[in-house]
Motif scaffolding. Structure first.
Motif, mmCIF file in Angstrom:
data_model
loop_
_atom_site.group_PDB
_atom_site.id
_atom_site.type_symbol
_atom_site.label_atom_id
_atom_site.label_comp_id
_atom_site.label_asym_id
_atom_site.label_seq_id
_atom_site.Cartn_x
_atom_site.Cartn_y
_atom_site.Cartn_z
ATOM 1 N N LEU A 665 -46.121 61.925 -5.473
ATOM 2 C CA LEU A 665 -45.449 62.052 -6.768
ATOM 3 C C LEU A 665 -43.939 61.899 -6.566
ATOM 4 N N PRO A 666 -43.335 60.814 -7.081
ATOM 5 C CA PRO A 666 -41.899 60.599 -6.860
ATOM 6 C C PRO A 666 -41.030 61.524 -7.719
ATOM 7 N N VAL A 667 -39.885 61.890 -7.166
ATOM 8 C CA VAL A 667 -38.892 62.695 -7.886
ATOM 9 C C VAL A 667 -37.591 61.900 -7.904
ATOM 10 N N LEU A 668 -37.127 61.535 -9.089
ATOM 11 C CA LEU A 668 -35.891 60.774 -9.249
ATOM 12 C C LEU A 668 -34.857 61.624 -9.955
ATOM 13 N N SER A 669 -33.609 61.357 -9.629
ATOM 14 C CA SER A 669 -32.524 62.059 -10.316
ATOM 15 C C SER A 669 -31.959 61.174 -11.419
ATOM 16 N N LEU A 670 -31.220 61.786 -12.332
ATOM 17 C CA LEU A 670 -30.616 61.031 -13.439
ATOM 18 C C LEU A 670 -29.644 59.982 -12.921
ATOM 19 N N ASN A 671 -29.002 60.258 -11.779
ATOM 20 C CA ASN A 671 -28.056 59.296 -11.219
ATOM 21 C C ASN A 671 -28.735 58.026 -10.720
ATOM 22 N N GLU A 672 -30.042 58.082 -10.510
ATOM 23 C CA GLU A 672 -30.776 56.943 -9.962
ATOM 24 C C GLU A 672 -31.393 56.061 -11.038
ATOM 25 N N ILE A 673 -31.123 56.341 -12.298
ATOM 26 C CA ILE A 673 -31.681 55.550 -13.397
ATOM 27 C C ILE A 673 -30.569 54.664 -13.968
ATOM 28 N N PRO A 674 -30.669 53.359 -13.855
ATOM 29 C CA PRO A 674 -29.650 52.486 -14.456
ATOM 30 C C PRO A 674 -29.558 52.704 -15.966
ATOM 31 N N ASN A 675 -28.376 52.454 -16.519
ATOM 32 C CA ASN A 675 -28.145 52.729 -17.942
ATOM 33 C C ASN A 675 -28.998 51.867 -18.865
ATOM 34 N N ASP A 676 -29.397 50.687 -18.411
ATOM 35 C CA ASP A 676 -30.159 49.796 -19.286
ATOM 36 C C ASP A 676 -31.668 50.015 -19.205
ATOM 37 N N ILE A 677 -32.103 51.028 -18.454
ATOM 38 C CA ILE A 677 -33.535 51.331 -18.345
ATOM 39 C C ILE A 677 -33.915 52.346 -19.416
ATOM 40 N N GLU A 678 -34.947 52.027 -20.188
ATOM 41 C CA GLU A 678 -35.426 52.932 -21.229
ATOM 42 C C GLU A 678 -36.291 54.020 -20.601
ATOM 43 N N ILE A 679 -36.039 55.272 -21.001
ATOM 44 C CA ILE A 679 -36.765 56.427 -20.464
ATOM 45 C C ILE A 679 -37.601 57.043 -21.583
ATOM 46 N N GLU A 680 -38.843 57.365 -21.262
ATOM 47 C CA GLU A 680 -39.717 58.026 -22.236
ATOM 48 C C GLU A 680 -40.304 59.275 -21.584
ATOM 49 N N ALA A 681 -40.030 60.446 -22.180
ATOM 50 C CA ALA A 681 -40.545 61.711 -21.669
ATOM 51 C C ALA A 681 -41.987 61.887 -22.123
ATOM 52 N N VAL A 682 -42.893 62.050 -21.152
ATOM 53 C CA VAL A 682 -44.315 62.165 -21.473
ATOM 54 C C VAL A 682 -44.912 63.478 -20.966
ATOM 55 N N GLY A 683 -44.103 64.338 -20.353
ATOM 56 C CA GLY A 683 -44.618 65.603 -19.853
ATOM 57 C C GLY A 683 -43.478 66.548 -19.534
ATOM 58 N N LEU A 684 -43.845 67.820 -19.296
ATOM 59 C CA LEU A 684 -42.841 68.851 -19.023
ATOM 60 C C LEU A 684 -43.333 69.722 -17.874
ATOM 61 N N VAL A 685 -42.422 69.988 -16.912
ATOM 62 C CA VAL A 685 -42.720 70.876 -15.795
ATOM 63 C C VAL A 685 -42.044 72.207 -16.066
ATOM 64 N N ASP A 686 -42.860 73.287 -16.071
ATOM 65 C CA ASP A 686 -42.332 74.608 -16.407
ATOM 66 C C ASP A 686 -42.851 75.608 -15.385
#
Length: 688
Positions: A665-686
């Motif tokens: 299971l990969p873990v990425l940080s916000l700094n590793e997402i280019p600005n032109d990539i669309e992000i869609e939240a599909v789950g929540l870790v609590d």
């Protein structure tokens, strides 16, 4: 020699024109009378063509090596009919058709043309009823089965392409070969009708020669009926034999070609291996013939001679089998690059970076005489790993291990067993693409690389598996795919200082400035190695080594913390990291972290020998793992493969926390997402 080479080059350059004139020439000899001398020459060419075609079919390893056979069959048939018509013209007009026909007539018939007629009829029956009909039927069935099996074979090609076993060029060639094979059998089904028609035409022409010659020469040339029958009986039989013997050769060639199984060997090697492969069978046959030689009613000498020959052959085969068994029992090592033939004493106790141990039944896989041997596949794996991950994989040592089962193998890294499996070199692994039960007999198993349900089937069931749409995998492909996955999953352990030095020296040839600046003034070779290992642990390729070195040179003066340096490099490689996690629409599907959990992890990070890790209560960790599992499993059932999106400050700690429970299971940080990539939240870790 230069003159001969020049002549060959000229013929090659104008081969299309030459072939066109040859085809037109066939039509010409049908229309225009030709002298008997030229007819003799053309008849010899016809016989030669039949022999050459027969020998070529015996030398081919598969039908695609002689894919022009159906067209050549048509041209040869027309050529033969043209010669038949020309010889008929000479027989009926002159009562003589040249030396070749006359020689066949006198040699075969002797003083009795009735014997020649019987031989001619037998040849025609064998050609038309036995050989041609059988070849036509085999071509028809093969064409239908080949077409039915094409979807399954296409899936197998796609599976090899997706697994990295082959590249796009090889996959394209295999698809073209598959289409050519189907076209070949379809064309052979039609071309066989030409041969059957040629046999019928030969019978009709023979009858015309016999009756026409008798009538013409008895009525117009004052020749007696019996004399005319004697003359034209011999000429007719000679003409028929001259035309039908090449036809029989080509008919046999067509039968051999369409009945061959694609085993990658010539007919001679295949039949020798299979017919004389079991010494016990030959020995029993020799004993049976010896017993028959002792029966009073049977001729003793022929049976005894054949029995002795078979007995000697069986003895030699048994001795050969014993030698092979002893060879398999000896300590044998096959080094992949096979350049160094001797080892010094030091290397005998050094641990190999990666090695493969096999049971004795798998030893044929490393046979250097086989083009598809394991060594060639391993060379391809090393090349693919270099292209996909950017690492240098050391030569893989292959050893036989008599303590293993005959079909077992072990994959070791630095002397430790990492994976094991079992393959059967005389079977095929079938993987069901759906969720249905296998309708096949075989040995149930798990595909070793990805844990899929599979079954080992025999050669006779391969065609049925193709028709049912199952994915069929060669045994060597199973082993090689497993080996490749192990290399990819353990690439960080395989990247030692020596390998890093090789990478740097290769990079220095074009980008010497950045290498000289970084090492050793800013970072040591070992520190660069640790950064590269951290990247490989999370499946980040390091083939963009120039960018990695430049980032390390920019930040190495500010900090020596390997984790921080790795995060700087990951930020620079963000497009390389993210692209493989995007869905088909270019959207990154992520599971976000609850703010409370983010704050809890961020406030409890501690350094350890294995890196930064959050120190949390066991029940909290259990709840976090349950939350990740529930969210991840629910998304996977929907066909979504998510990543966890984390704030930069806790990314490393969170990844280290879940790495043992959720290694893929990969873990990425916000700094590793280019600005032109669309992000869609599909789950929540609590943590609740």
């Amino acid at each position: 020699m230069p003159v001969i080479k020049k002549a060959i080059d000229t013929l090659t350059r104008y081969v299309e024109v030459i072939m066109a004139f040859c085809v037109i020439g066939i039509i010409t000899i049908i229309i225009i009378p030709i002298p008997s001398g030229l007819l003799d020459f053309l008849l010899i060419i016809n016989i030669t063509l039949g022999v050459v075609i027969l020998l070529l079919t015996l030398s081919t390893k598969n039908v695609l090596e002689f894919s022009t056979f159906p067209t050549l069959l048509l041209i040869a048939t027309m050529f033969r009919l043209g010669l038949n018509i020309s010889s008929t013209r000479l027989i009926l007009s002159r009562g003589n058709a040249g030396d070749v026909i006359d020689a066949f007539a006198n040699f075969v018939t002797g003083n009795n043309y009735i014997v020649g007629a019987v031989i001619f009829i037998i040849i025609v029956i064998v050609q038309m009823v036995v050989v041609t009909s059988g070849a036509s039927r085999v071509s028809e069935v093969s064409a239908r089965f080949t077409l039915d099996a094409m979807p399954g074979k296409q899936m197998a090609i796609d599976a090899d392409l997706n697994s990295g076993m082959i590249d796009e060029q090889v996959a394209k060639k295999r698809r073209v070969d598959l289409q050519r094979e189907a076209s070949f059998y379809g064309a052979m089904d039609g071309a066989s009708k030409f041969v059957k028609g040629d046999a019928i035409a030969g019978i009709i022409i023979t009858i015309i020669n016999l009756l026409g010659g008798i009538l013409i020469f008895s009525m117009q040339n004052d020749m007696g009926a019996l004399e005319a029958l004697d003359v034209f009986g011999k000429l007719t039989i000679g003409d028929g034999l001259v035309s039908q013997i090449p036809a029989l050769l080509i008919s046999i060639a067509s039968g051999i070609l369409v009945t061959r199984s694609d085993d990658g060997q010539t007919f001679g090697k295949s039949v020798t291996k299979e017919l004389l492969g079991v010494s016990k069978v030959i020995m029993v046959t020799a004993v049976v013939l010896l017993i028959m030689a002792l029966v009073p009613a049977f001729p003793t000498t022929p049976f005894l001679i054949v029995s002795l020959i078979l007995g000697c052959s069986a003895y030699l085969l048994m001795e050969n089998e014993k030698a092979e068994t002893q060879l398999a029992g000896n300590i044998s090592e096959v080094i992949e690059d096979n350049k160094d033939k001797e080892e010094n004493i030091v290397t005998t106790f050094q641990v190999e970076p990666i090695s493969l141990e096999i049971g004795y039944a798998l030893i044929p896989l490393v046979d250097e005489g086989n083009d598809e041997n394991l060594i060639n596949h391993i060379t391809a794996i090393r090349r693919q790993c270099a292209m996909e991950l950017g690492i240098v994989v050391n030569p893989i040592r292959i050893r036989d291990n008599l303590q293993l089962g005959p079909n077992d193998y072990l994959i070791k890294i630095k002397g430790n067993t990492i994976a094991s499996g079992k393959i059967y070199i005389n079977r095929y692994l079938v993987i069901d693409p759906g969720n249905t039960d296998f309708d096949l007999d075989g040995i149930s198993t798990k595909e070793p690389s990805f844990g899929l349900d599979a079954i080992w089937i025999e050669e006779k069931d391969k065609e049925k598996a193709d028709l049912n749409g199952y994915t069929i995998v060669e045994p060597v492909t199973v082993l090689v795919t497993h080996l490749k996955e192990i290399i990819k999953n353990n690439s960080s352990d395989l990247l030692g200082r020596q390998e890093v030095k090789q990478l740097l020296e290769s990079t220095k040839e074009k980008y010497n400035v950045v290498v000289d600046e970084l090492i050793p003034d800013i970072l040591s070779l070992g520190e660069v190695q640790k950064v590269l290992q951290n990247l490989l642990k999370e499946n980040v390729p390091i083939y963009d080594l120039v960018t990695i070195l430049e980032v390390l040179a920019d930040n190495g003066m500010l900090t020596k913390d390997i984790e921080i340096l790795t995060e700087h490099v990951r930020h620079a490689l963000k497009r390389t990291i993210v692209k493989k996690y995007l869905n088909s629409e270019g959207v990154l599907m992520v599971m976000t972290i609850h703010p409370d959990l983010e704050e809890l992890i961020g406030g409890n990070i501690q350094k350890s020998l294995s890196g930064s890790i959050p120190v949390l209560e066991p029940n909290v960790i259990t709840k976090v793992f349950d939350s990740i599992k529930n969210a991840n499993d629910g998304l996977i059932t929907k066909g979504i493969e998510p990543v966890i999106l984390s704030p930069p400050k806790i990314r490393v700690a969170l990844k280290n926390l879940i790495s043992f429970t959720f290694p893929s299971l990969p873990v990425l940080s916000l700094n590793e997402i280019p600005n032109d990539i669309e992000i869609e939240a599909v789950g929540l870790v609590d943590k609740i």
